[in-house]
Design a protein around this motif. Structure first.
Motif, PDB file in Angstrom:
ATOM      1  N   LYS A 182      34.069  19.068 -49.052  1.00  0.00           N
ATOM      2  CA  LYS A 182      34.465  17.818 -48.409  1.00  0.00           C
ATOM      3  C   LYS A 182      33.431  17.417 -47.344  1.00  0.00           C
ATOM      4  O   LYS A 182      33.706  17.421 -46.138  1.00  0.00           O
ATOM      5  CB  LYS A 182      35.864  17.945 -47.813  1.00  0.00           C
ATOM      6  N   VAL A 218      27.933  15.297 -43.148  1.00  0.00           N
ATOM      7  CA  VAL A 218      29.107  14.640 -42.578  1.00  0.00           C
ATOM      8  C   VAL A 218      30.371  15.243 -43.203  1.00  0.00           C
ATOM      9  O   VAL A 218      30.682  14.981 -44.366  1.00  0.00           O
ATOM     10  CB  VAL A 218      29.076  13.123 -42.831  1.00  0.00           C
ATOM     11  N   VAL A 252      34.358  15.474 -43.918  1.00  0.00           N
ATOM     12  CA  VAL A 252      35.394  14.448 -44.000  1.00  0.00           C
ATOM     13  C   VAL A 252      36.738  15.108 -44.276  1.00  0.00           C
ATOM     14  O   VAL A 252      36.821  16.260 -44.700  1.00  0.00           O
ATOM     15  CB  VAL A 252      35.071  13.411 -45.091  1.00  0.00           C
ATOM     16  N   HIS A 253      37.802  14.351 -44.027  1.00  0.00           N
ATOM     17  CA  HIS A 253      39.154  14.872 -44.246  1.00  0.00           C
ATOM     18  C   HIS A 253      39.539  14.826 -45.718  1.00  0.00           C
ATOM     19  O   HIS A 253      40.182  15.742 -46.240  1.00  0.00           O
ATOM     20  CB  HIS A 253      40.150  14.070 -43.415  1.00  0.00           C
ATOM     21  N   TYR A 270      37.863  13.558 -49.707  1.00  0.00           N
ATOM     22  CA  TYR A 270      36.707  13.137 -50.499  1.00  0.00           C
ATOM     23  C   TYR A 270      37.234  13.045 -51.926  1.00  0.00           C
ATOM     24  O   TYR A 270      37.243  14.013 -52.667  1.00  0.00           O
ATOM     25  CB  TYR A 270      35.641  14.212 -50.356  1.00  0.00           C
ATOM     26  N   ILE A 326      36.399   7.917 -49.158  1.00  0.00           N
ATOM     27  CA  ILE A 326      36.238   8.841 -48.037  1.00  0.00           C
ATOM     28  C   ILE A 326      37.281   8.530 -46.972  1.00  0.00           C
ATOM     29  O   ILE A 326      37.412   7.376 -46.539  1.00  0.00           O
ATOM     30  CB  ILE A 326      34.830   8.719 -47.425  1.00  0.00           C
ATOM     31  N   THR A 334      38.536   9.719 -43.164  1.00  0.00           N
ATOM     32  CA  THR A 334      38.283  10.493 -41.943  1.00  0.00           C
ATOM     33  C   THR A 334      39.546  10.512 -41.088  1.00  0.00           C
ATOM     34  O   THR A 334      40.382   9.606 -41.187  1.00  0.00           O
ATOM     35  CB  THR A 334      37.122   9.889 -41.135  1.00  0.00           C
ATOM     36  N   LYS A 335      39.673  11.539 -40.294  1.00  0.00           N
ATOM     37  CA  LYS A 335      40.845  11.664 -39.422  1.00  0.00           C
ATOM     38  C   LYS A 335      40.406  12.274 -38.105  1.00  0.00           C
ATOM     39  O   LYS A 335      40.066  13.455 -38.036  1.00  0.00           O
ATOM     40  CB  LYS A 335      41.907  12.539 -40.097  1.00  0.00           C
ATOM     41  N   GLU A 336      40.375  11.442 -37.075  1.00  0.00           N
ATOM     42  CA  GLU A 336      39.948  11.885 -35.752  1.00  0.00           C
ATOM     43  C   GLU A 336      41.044  11.572 -34.744  1.00  0.00           C
ATOM     44  O   GLU A 336      41.477  10.432 -34.624  1.00  0.00           O
ATOM     45  CB  GLU A 336      38.643  11.201 -35.351  1.00  0.00           C
ATOM     46  N   ASP A 346      40.978   6.652 -41.039  1.00  0.00           N
ATOM     47  CA  ASP A 346      40.133   5.545 -41.427  1.00  0.00           C
ATOM     48  C   ASP A 346      39.518   5.874 -42.791  1.00  0.00           C
ATOM     49  O   ASP A 346      39.472   7.034 -43.191  1.00  0.00           O
ATOM     50  CB  ASP A 346      39.032   5.286 -40.410  1.00  0.00           C
ATOM     51  N   THR A 347      39.084   4.844 -43.512  1.00  0.00           N
ATOM     52  CA  THR A 347      38.502   5.069 -44.841  1.00  0.00           C
ATOM     53  C   THR A 347      37.294   4.165 -45.061  1.00  0.00           C
ATOM     54  O   THR A 347      37.147   3.133 -44.412  1.00  0.00           O
ATOM     55  CB  THR A 347      39.510   4.778 -45.978  1.00  0.00           C
TER      56      THR A 347
END
Length: 367
Positions: free
Chosen positions: A313, A323, A325-326, A328, A347, A349-351, A356-357
């Motif tokens: 991922k 990079v 990612v949460h 993939y 993709i 992401t989780k921050e 977000d994608t």
């Protein structure tokens, strides 16, 4: 379980041994042609290779080269106001255009939405794959419905935000997922839809159908891989598995084949294509932590590819960064002149708990 491919030396010895006994054997022919290394083909990405939308979550996508010489992207979206998990209730498919299959992309059209009413595709249009076959355009998609139950706005909000349980409303919409197809003479539409999905779940899969992928067979027919549920599981547990269907026409009728593609192994998002150089099929999918690839000579009997594990991922950028990612997922392979040219992916992401994608377009080195 998917088994590792036999090494050529072992294959040769086994064939010699079986022949010496006069026994039949069913090993796939041409197994030594399985040398495609997708990992080695994947190139670093730049900012132009990402596609983002401020109002929608972008997810899976497929690319078609149009008669206008431009590249057309059909991709899944969910309204940010409803949250990422509204893919089950509010998904739409949109179209974007670019001069390059790796972007940058410009959104030009919302293509399909849920039809509402008493249609089988009452809620959502999601998990789409678009193809051009014999001069016509085919858009395969997943949708669902609530049967005889009219959902209130409050119930829809519950489905959008509450996690799945086998006995809640989200569980009900999940079980009603089916695959359908829309057809058009032109890439801009209009799209003709049908009153029924193209098949109902049947063994070897159970409960529902999702994650569709189609390719043309070398004999002129069509092969579809779909994801459903493994049937021998308790109601409160999901094991996703894959099955194959065959048809003479992109609309069908599609005939389910008895042997699973993947079983006893939680996986989804198949992406199948036929490699004319190697004379075999490849099927790419994600296995909840990494991306894997399997292969078949006949499209019915599948095994792990020689280069099975494709990616973790994470992806590489042109400035040398890795990079993580949460998620993939939702991979696609764009073919041009019979060769894989671009891999697409969704993709996530989780921050700090914020999701977000974006869509990602990875150039592939030509072998």
């Amino acid at each position: 379980m998917i088994k590792n491919i036999l090494l050529p030396s072992k294959c040769a010895f086994l064939l010699f041994y079986l022949n010496s006994l006069g026994l039949p054997f069913t090993l796939q022919a041409q197994s030594n042609t399985d040398d495609y290394n997708l990992t080695a083909a994947m190139q670093p990405v730049s900012e132009e290779n990402k596609f983002y939308d401020n109002d929608y979550f972008n997810w899976g996508s497929t690319i078609i080269k149009g008669d206008d010489g431009k590249y057309h992207l059909f991709y899944d979206q969910m309204p940010r106001k409803h949250g990422f998990f509204s893919w089950l209730t509010d998904g739409i498919v949109s179209r974007a255009v670019s001069d390059s299959p790796t972007g940058p992309w410009k959104k030009v059209q919302e293509v399909l939405k849920a039809r509402g009413g008493n249609f089988w595709d009452q809620y959502t249009v999601h998990c789409t794959k678009a193809y051009k076959f014999n001069g016509k355009y085919y858009l395969y998609y997943m949708s669902t419905n609530s049967g005889n139950m009219d959902l209130t706005p409050e119930q829809l909000e519950e489905i959008r935000h509450k996690p799945w349980k086998h006995d809640n409303l989200r569980g009900m919409l999940r079980l009603n997922q089916r695959i359908g197809v829309a057809v058009a003479d032109h890439i801009e539409g209009p799209w003709k839809r049908f009153h029924r999905p193209i098949f109902e779940p049947q063994l070897p899969i159970a409960n529902q159908s999702n994650n569709v992928s189609v390719t043309k067979r070398p004999d002129g027919g069509y092969l579809m891989i779909i994801r459903g549920d493994q049937p021998d599981q308790p109601f409160n547990k999901i094991v996703r598995m894959q099955a194959v269907l065959l048809a003479d026409n992109p609309i069908g009728p599609w005939k389910m084949q008895p042997k699973p593609v993947v079983i006893n192994y939680n996986s989804e998002d198949p992406e199948v294509w036929y490699d004319t150089k190697r004379k075999r099929y490849y099927n790419l999918y994600h296995a909840f932590g990494y991306m894997g690839m399997i292969t078949s000579v006949d499209g019915l009997n599948w095994e792990r590819a020689e280069n099975y594990k494709v990616a973790d991922k994470a992806y590489k950028t042109t400035d040398g960064k890795i990079v993580p990612v949460h998620r993939y997922e939702r991979m696609g392979i764009y073919m041009e002149n019979g060769k894989p040219l671009v891999m697409t992916a969704g993709i996530l992401t989780k921050e700090n708990g914020v999701i977000d994608t974006h869509s990602l377009f990875i150039p592939l080195k030509q072998d």
